[in-house]
Write a protein that holds these residues in place. Sequence first.
Motif: not given
Length: 322
Positions: A1-10
């Motif tokens: 699931m993609v969050s509109e507020n999350m830009e970066l996942s490491i």
Amino acid sequence: MVSENMELSIVIPVYNEEENLPELLQRTIAASDKLNTSYEIILVDDGSCDSSQLLICDAAEKNPGKVVAVVLSSNFGQHAAVTAGLEVSSGKYVVTMDADLQNPPEEIHKLLEKLRDGFDVVGSIRENRQDTFFRKFASKCVNRMVRKLCNGRTMQDYGCMLRGYSRPVVNAILRCHEHGKFIPMLAMSFARNVVEVEVKHAERTAGVSKYNLWKLIALQYDLLTGTSVFPLRMVTCCGFLVAIFGIIFGLVIFIMSQIDKHWGANGIFALFAIQFVFTGGVLAALGLIGEYIGKIHLNTRARPQYFIEFVKGKTNNNSGDK
């Protein structure tokens, strides 16, 4: 699931890295805070036998909203662990890296800048690589093989785990359920715009490398048989060459035996030796064909490539088997 507020996942796969985890967490959080963006650090425990799982879960509790712990039920391998991290990730961009600190977290900003510029895949070239001669040679062999198999756009360094992916590419990777996939190579097949950046490389200060000679050989073999039918074509060509050579050699034996009646009898052991060579070649060919059949068998069974036992530190996750 993609969050509109999350830009970066490491995404960081972890296997028996208890000695490196405290410094890894401290440096990765510090480097991510400097980016001035929303981020999450997803640590995937790939069935570690040491205290890595406890350290990861403890970090998720102490850093809510920043650190996510993903615990797999067993050891499924590095690329399966990365795929599990991609499944849990929700950022617009995803950066993968190793847990051994040979990929400095301080270099993440270089990849994020390129992803923001519109690149789908951002690779990295290790400057002044701090590895043994054996590792450098093995990596060179893998890179050369991957470039041959790609038959198109290629990158210079496929061995560095520090890489960046856009969300569309991540979603495409997650839709591929084959076993033994090589993520950097798979991502290239879905990317429109790709680029490489130079990054620093450090020596491993603690722990040992998880890639020994046998695992590196197995990786090359999986790459070759899992992404190309070239070996089968080589076996076919070799089969024709052996058949032609056998016909010619048979004619030579027939002619020589007519000239000298004792020649054929005196060379009987040589014929046995040649037969053994040919028999060995046939067995090797059958083994190669069996490898392909085995991969077909694994994929048709559709068993999970990994199983997520639990996820800590993330809400609304879709954890489970895959």
